[in-house]
Design a protein around this motif. Structure first.
Motif, PDB file in Angstrom:
ATOM      1  N   ILE A 154       6.719   9.600 -10.970  1.00 57.76           N
ATOM      2  CA  ILE A 154       5.559   9.258 -10.145  1.00 57.76           C
ATOM      3  C   ILE A 154       4.353   9.115 -11.063  1.00 57.76           C
ATOM      4  CG2 ILE A 154       3.995  10.104  -8.354  1.00 57.76           C
ATOM      5  CD1 ILE A 154       6.395  11.484  -7.065  1.00 57.76           C
ATOM      6  N   THR A 155       3.684   7.993 -10.970  1.00 61.99           N
ATOM      7  CA  THR A 155       2.580   7.715 -11.887  1.00 61.99           C
ATOM      8  C   THR A 155       1.200   7.865 -11.266  1.00 61.99           C
ATOM      9  OG1 THR A 155       2.707   5.344 -11.359  1.00 61.99           O
ATOM     10  CG2 THR A 155       3.971   6.145 -13.282  1.00 61.99           C
ATOM     11  N   HIS A 156       1.070   7.631  -9.968  1.00 62.70           N
ATOM     12  CA  HIS A 156      -0.239   7.817  -9.333  1.00 62.70           C
ATOM     13  C   HIS A 156      -0.071   7.904  -7.830  1.00 62.70           C
ATOM     14  CE1 HIS A 156       0.343   3.436  -9.280  1.00 62.70           C
ATOM     15  NE2 HIS A 156      -0.555   3.355  -8.307  1.00 62.70           N
ATOM     16  N   GLY A 157      -1.128   8.341  -7.164  1.00 62.28           N
ATOM     17  CA  GLY A 157      -1.078   8.502  -5.717  1.00 62.28           C
ATOM     18  C   GLY A 157      -2.447   8.287  -5.093  1.00 62.28           C
ATOM     19  N   ASN A 182       7.726   1.836 -11.617  1.00 63.78           N
ATOM     20  CA  ASN A 182       8.031   0.428 -11.373  1.00 63.78           C
ATOM     21  C   ASN A 182       7.089  -0.200 -10.344  1.00 63.78           C
ATOM     22  OD1 ASN A 182      10.314   0.434 -13.124  1.00 63.78           O
ATOM     23  ND2 ASN A 182      11.487   1.484 -11.527  1.00 63.78           N
ATOM     24  N   GLY A 183       6.129   0.568  -9.877  1.00 69.39           N
ATOM     25  CA  GLY A 183       5.172   0.047  -8.918  1.00 69.39           C
ATOM     26  C   GLY A 183       5.591   0.172  -7.466  1.00 69.39           C
ATOM     27  N   LYS A 184       6.719   0.837  -7.176  1.00 68.42           N
ATOM     28  CA  LYS A 184       7.166   0.991  -5.797  1.00 68.42           C
ATOM     29  C   LYS A 184       6.373   2.081  -5.099  1.00 68.42           C
ATOM     30  CE  LYS A 184      11.224   1.761  -2.851  1.00 68.42           C
ATOM     31  NZ  LYS A 184      12.695   1.824  -2.781  1.00 68.42           N
ATOM     32  N   GLN A 185       5.989   1.827  -3.854  1.00 66.08           N
ATOM     33  CA  GLN A 185       5.204   2.764  -3.061  1.00 66.08           C
ATOM     34  C   GLN A 185       6.104   3.637  -2.190  1.00 66.08           C
ATOM     35  OE1 GLN A 185       1.609   1.344  -0.820  1.00 66.08           O
ATOM     36  NE2 GLN A 185       2.734   2.082   0.981  1.00 66.08           N
ATOM     37  N   TYR A 186       5.720   4.918  -2.072  1.00 64.40           N
ATOM     38  CA  TYR A 186       6.457   5.868  -1.235  1.00 64.40           C
ATOM     39  C   TYR A 186       5.481   6.644  -0.359  1.00 64.40           C
ATOM     40  CZ  TYR A 186      10.013   5.248  -4.897  1.00 64.40           C
ATOM     41  OH  TYR A 186      10.903   4.727  -5.795  1.00 64.40           O
ATOM     42  N   LEU A 187       5.890   6.907   0.857  1.00 67.06           N
ATOM     43  CA  LEU A 187       5.185   7.860   1.709  1.00 67.06           C
ATOM     44  C   LEU A 187       5.661   9.247   1.310  1.00 67.06           C
ATOM     45  CD1 LEU A 187       3.348   8.525   4.123  1.00 67.06           C
ATOM     46  CD2 LEU A 187       5.311   8.108   5.628  1.00 67.06           C
ATOM     47  N   ASP A 188       4.721  10.106   0.954  1.00 69.29           N
ATOM     48  CA  ASP A 188       5.063  11.404   0.391  1.00 69.29           C
ATOM     49  C   ASP A 188       5.148  12.453   1.493  1.00 69.29           C
ATOM     50  OD1 ASP A 188       5.423  13.659  -1.090  1.00 69.29           O
ATOM     51  OD2 ASP A 188       3.532  13.537  -2.196  1.00 69.29           O
TER      52      ASP A 188
END
Length: 428
Positions: free
Chosen positions: A26-29, A38-44
Motif C-alpha cells: 500500500i503506497t498511499h491513502g 500498481n495504482g489499484k484502489q481499495y476500500l479499506d
C-alpha cells in the motif's frame, strides 16, 4: 513473486505474517480508500488492524504532525512535554477512572506489559487471570497470557496464567444457555477457580476479543466478575487496545457495556488513538500507577509528534461524533451482512457492534472452522477492491471488518456488496 516480496523474505522473519498469496504494497491513502503500488484502489475495511480510526491522510492530523515536526519531534520523558500532558489530561477525564494517571507507550503490547507490571507489583502476585481465546500482544509477558494458541508461540512465561470462561458466547460448554444463565455459569466457574489458588493479581480481558475474531460475552459479564474480584482485592484490567475510542458505537469504551460497578482499575489503549502513529498507554488510579518504587522513563512513549497526532485525532473524533457514526453505519452494515449470511450455510455467525464486525465461516452443516474458505474470501474481496482482516480462535476462520469510523453509508454499502459477492463465490 515481486522484487519487494523477495527482498522482504530475504531479510525479515518467516513468522512475520503477510496477507494474500501475492502480498500487497500500500503506497498511499485518502479517507476510507488506499492504493497499491500498481495504482489499484481499495476500500479499506481493516484500517491497518483497527488503527486508522478516523481516516487516511486526514488534513487535521497531517497538519498537526507537520507543524510539530517543524518544532521538535522528540525529547524523551526526562523533560516536560506539553502535548503529552495535554493528551494525558484529556484521556484521564475520558477514562472514567477517579484520580487517574496516564502513562504513554509505543504500542498496545507495551501498554499491556505495563499494566501487568503495575498489577503484579501492586498485588505482590505473579498470577494473572485471562480469558480463553484472548490476545494481548507479542512480547514475552503478553504472549504468556494470550489464550489463543495461534498467536502464542511459547508457554514459557514469568507469570502464572489461569484461563477463565466467558469471552466467546456461542462456543464452549455454556453456549446453549441463556445470557443470564451463561453469566451465572461463568461466575460460578470463576469462583470455583479462585477457591483453588492463591489470590491472583488481576483479570485482564478484552471487552470484545479482537484477534479472537470479534467475539464477546453478554453485556454485564465483567460487571459480575468484578463483584467476585473486588471482594478478594483482585484488579480488573480492561484491554481496550481494539475496542476504545467509540469503535463499538454504543459506548466510548468497551468496558462500559459492563459498567454496573464502575470503571476498571486499569485501562490499556493503543491503535486508534494515533490514527497510525505509534501511541499506546495505560490509565490507572494513582495508588496503582504510583506503586512502583524505582525510577522509570520511556524513550519513545509520548513523543511530541505522536502526542500532537493523538490530540488532533481525538479532537476530530469527538467534534464529528464518530462514535455515533460507528453506531449508525455499523448497525446498518451488520444487518446487511446478516441478511446475506442467512442464505449461506457456511456462514456460522455475523457478530459485533459498531464498526467492529466479525463474520465466522464454517464447513456447511457443522461447527468446524473453515480457514481455507476465509482465506479465499479475503482474496476474492481484494480482487474486487475491498481489504478485510481475519482472525478467530478456531484457525482464523472469521473475517474481521473494522473500517475507519468516518465510513459513510454509501461506502458501507459498496463494501457490503463486494463482500456479498465474495461470500457467494466462495462459501457453500
Amino acid at each position: 513473486m515481486s522484487d519487494l516480496y523477495g527482498r522482504h523474505k530475504a531479510v525479515l522473519p518467516d513468522w512475520l505474517a503477510l496477507y494474500y498469496e501475492d502480498p500487497l504494497e500500500i503506497t498511499h491513502g485518502e479517507g476510507r480508500y488506499v492504493w497499491d503500488a500498481n495504482g489499484k484502489q481499495y476500500l479499506d475495511f481493516f484500517g491497518g488492524i483497527l488503527t486508522t480510526m478516523t481516516a487516511h491522510a486526514l488534513p487535521e492530523i497531517t497538519k498537526a504532525v507537520s507543524e510539530q515536526a517543524g518544532r521538535i519531534i522528540h525529547s524523551s520523558t526526562l523533560y516536560l512535554n506539553r502535548p503529552m500532558v495535554e493528551l494525558a489530561e484529556r484521556i484521564a477525564q475520558l477514562s472514567g477512572i477517579p484520580d487517574a494517571r496516564v502513562f504513554f507507550t509505543t504500542s498496545g503490547t507495551e501498554a499491556n506489559d505495563t499494566a501487568l507490571l503495575l498489577a503484579t507489583s501492586y498485588r505482590r502476585s505473579n498470577q494473572i487471570l485471562a480469558m480463553r481465546n484472548s490476545y494481548h500482544g507479542r512480547s514475552f509477558s503478553t504472549v504468556g497470557i494470550t489464550g489463543n494458541k495461534g498467536w502464542s508461540p511459547t508457554s514459557l512465561s514469568p507469570l502464572q496464567t489461569l484461563y477463565v470462561h466467558g469471552g466467546v458466547r456461542t462456543r464452549g460448554p455454556y453456549a446453549d444457555l441463556s445470557d443470564d444463565e451463561f453469566i451465572a455459569a461463568c461466575v460460578a466457574d470463576l469462583e470455583d477457580l479462585l477457591g483453588h489458588v492463591r489470590p491472583p493479581a488481576a483479570l485482564i480481558a478484552e471487552p470484545i476479543q479482537g484477534v479472537g475474531g470479534f467475539t464477546s460475552p453478554p453485556d454485564g459479564l465483567y460487571a459480575a466478575f468484578r463483584e467476585v474480584l473486588a471482594a478478594r482485592g483482585i484488579l480488573w484490567i480492561a484491554d481496550e487496545v481494539q475496542t476504545g475510542w467509540g469503535r463499538t458505537g454504543e459506548h466510548f469504551w468497551g468496558w462500559q457495556a459492563h459498567a454496573e460497578n464502575g470503571p476498571p482499575d486499569i485501562v490499556t489503549f493503543a491503535k486508534g488513538i494515533g490514527n497510525g502513529m505509534s501511541i499506546g498507554g495505560v490509565v490507572a488510579r494513582a495508588e496503582i500507577m504510583n506503586c512502583l518504587d524505582s525510577n522509570s522513563i520511556s524513550t519513545f512513549g509520548g513523543t511530541q509528534i505522536t502526542m500532537a497526532a493523538g490530540l488532533a485525532n481525538l479532537t476530530y473524533l469527538l467534534e464529528h461524533d464518530l462514535q455515533g457514526n460507528a453506531r449508525r453505519v455499523g448497525g446498518l452494515l451488520i444487518e446487511r451482512l446478516r441478511g446475506v449470511a442467512a442464505q449461506l450455510p457456511g456462514v456460522r455467525e455475523v457478530r459485533g457492534r459498531g464498526l467492529m464486525i466479525g463474520v465466522e465461516l464454517v464447513k456447511p452443516g457443522t461447527d468446524t472452522a473453515d480457514p481455507e474458505t476465509a482465506a479465499a474470501v479475503l482474496e476474492a474481496a481484494r480482487e474486487e477492491g475491498l481489504l478485510l482482516g481475519k482472525g478467530g480462535g478456531h484457525n482464523t476462520s472469521a473475517l474481521r471488518i473494522a473500517p475507519p469510523l468516518s465510513l459513510t453509508v454509501a461506502e458501507a454499502e459498496e463494501g457490503a456488496a463486494i463482500l456479498e459477492r465474495a461470500l457467494r463465490s466462495c462459501v457453500q
